[in-house]
Design a protein around this motif. Structure first.
Motif, PDB file in Angstrom:
ATOM      1  N   LYS A 111      -2.880  -3.502  -8.944  1.00 59.08           N
ATOM      2  CA  LYS A 111      -2.269  -4.255 -10.956  1.00 59.08           C
ATOM      3  C   LYS A 111      -1.900  -2.435 -11.322  1.00 59.08           C
ATOM      4  N   GLU A 112      -2.165  -1.672 -10.282  1.00 63.04           N
ATOM      5  CA  GLU A 112      -0.981  -0.427 -11.428  1.00 63.04           C
ATOM      6  C   GLU A 112      -0.073   0.014 -10.925  1.00 63.04           C
ATOM      7  N   ARG A 167     -10.318  -3.359  -1.562  1.00 63.57           N
ATOM      8  CA  ARG A 167     -10.630  -3.035  -3.344  1.00 63.57           C
ATOM      9  C   ARG A 167      -9.261  -2.110  -3.472  1.00 63.57           C
ATOM     10  N   THR A 168      -9.216  -0.418  -2.846  1.00 65.20           N
ATOM     11  CA  THR A 168      -8.179   0.259  -2.882  1.00 65.20           C
ATOM     12  C   THR A 168      -7.107  -0.414  -3.327  1.00 65.20           C
ATOM     13  N   ARG A 199      -8.734   7.989  -5.534  1.00 63.15           N
ATOM     14  CA  ARG A 199      -9.563   7.012  -3.890  1.00 63.15           C
ATOM     15  C   ARG A 199      -8.633   7.772  -2.990  1.00 63.15           C
ATOM     16  N   ASN A 254      -6.298  -3.610  -4.236  1.00 60.35           N
ATOM     17  CA  ASN A 254      -6.153  -4.034  -5.683  1.00 60.35           C
ATOM     18  C   ASN A 254      -6.194  -3.540  -6.869  1.00 60.35           C
ATOM     19  N   ALA A 255      -6.960  -2.725  -6.332  1.00 60.34           N
ATOM     20  CA  ALA A 255      -6.387  -1.413  -7.548  1.00 60.34           C
ATOM     21  C   ALA A 255      -4.918  -1.208  -8.456  1.00 60.34           C
ATOM     22  N   HIS A 296      -0.973   6.142 -12.270  1.00 56.84           N
ATOM     23  CA  HIS A 296      -1.126   5.806 -10.559  1.00 56.84           C
ATOM     24  C   HIS A 296      -1.601   6.154  -9.300  1.00 56.84           C
TER      25      HIS A 296
END
Length: 230
Positions: free
Chosen positions: A195-196, A188-189, A226, A191-192, A219
């Motif tokens: 995107k950044e 999950r982290t 995170r 994937n974030a 970012h």
């Protein structure tokens, strides 16, 4: 005869807080298996921020004084003795590390926008594509992440900044940063983060230094959150 003095170690904030927690455990009469107060309460007692507290708890977890159990709390693993040594240095503070990276790489990416070449863009796109593929295979895309940031540093044309970007990025392998990664990094982290990276790439493709700078700092701020939390 000349006298040689031993260099005094600069103690990081998380070391100082970890020493306070050790003293709190001793004064509070905590036994093995006892749970420490909740994070918010502990931060208030010590007068420190929660991210700094988390770093200190991670340091104590690494050395074995406490055990952090996800969703349960922090438990005493080995009650300290009065002669217990001070908390060892386990690398730079992850919070300060990410803040330093945001300041440095925000400038680096703005410089890179003035030196964009088709070859450099192709390399950045390959890094982003590599990250996407590794995440799709549920594998950590760390090497593509590293190469993305290093490619931008190379594009800046400043060899000193390039060296600093490498050093700061690779400090994520320190004991304290490695422990944080093992606890908080997941698909999950990543994937974030992907995107950044895509947002940074789009700004560089547009040769827009202000947008690229904003995307990079956003970012790295999100990465800090995170990693350690706000």
């Amino acid at each position: 005869m000349s006298v040689q003095f031993k260099q005094v170690e600069t103690r990081r904030l998380y070391q100082q807080i970890a020493d306070q927690i050790r003293e709190l455990i001793e004064r509070g009469g905590f036994d093995i298996g006892d749970r420490l107060p909740p994070e918010r309460e502990l931060a208030q007692q010590l007068g420190v921020s929660r991210p700094s507290l988390r770093e200190a708890l991670i340091a104590l977890d690494v050395e074995g004084t406490v055990e952090i159990r996800s969703g349960s709390g922090v438990y005493v693993n080995s009650p300290p003795e009065r002669s217990t040594r001070a908390t060892a240095a386990l690398g730079e503070s992850p919070t300060e590390l990410m803040q330093a990276r945001a300041a440095l790489e925000g400038t680096v990416v703005a410089l890179a926008c003035a030196r964009v070449t088709p070859a450099a863009l192709a390399q950045l796109r390959a890094c982003v594509d590599g990250m996407r593929q590794e995440i799709g295979r549920r594998r950590t895309p760390l090497e593509f992440d590293r190469q993305f940031h290093l490619t931008i540093a190379e594009m800046s044309g400043n060899s000193v900044m390039q060296r600093l970007v490498v050093e700061l990025f690779d400090d994520r392998h320190s004991p304290i940063s490695t422990k944080l990664r093992s606890r908080y990094e997941n698909m999950r982290t990543w994937n974030a983060a992907l995107k950044e990276h895509e947002a940074i790439l789009h700004a560089i493709e547009a040769r827009d230094p202000l947008a690229a700078q904003a995307a990079m700092r956003s970012h790295l701020k999100a990465s800090e959150h995170r990693w350690v939390g706000g």
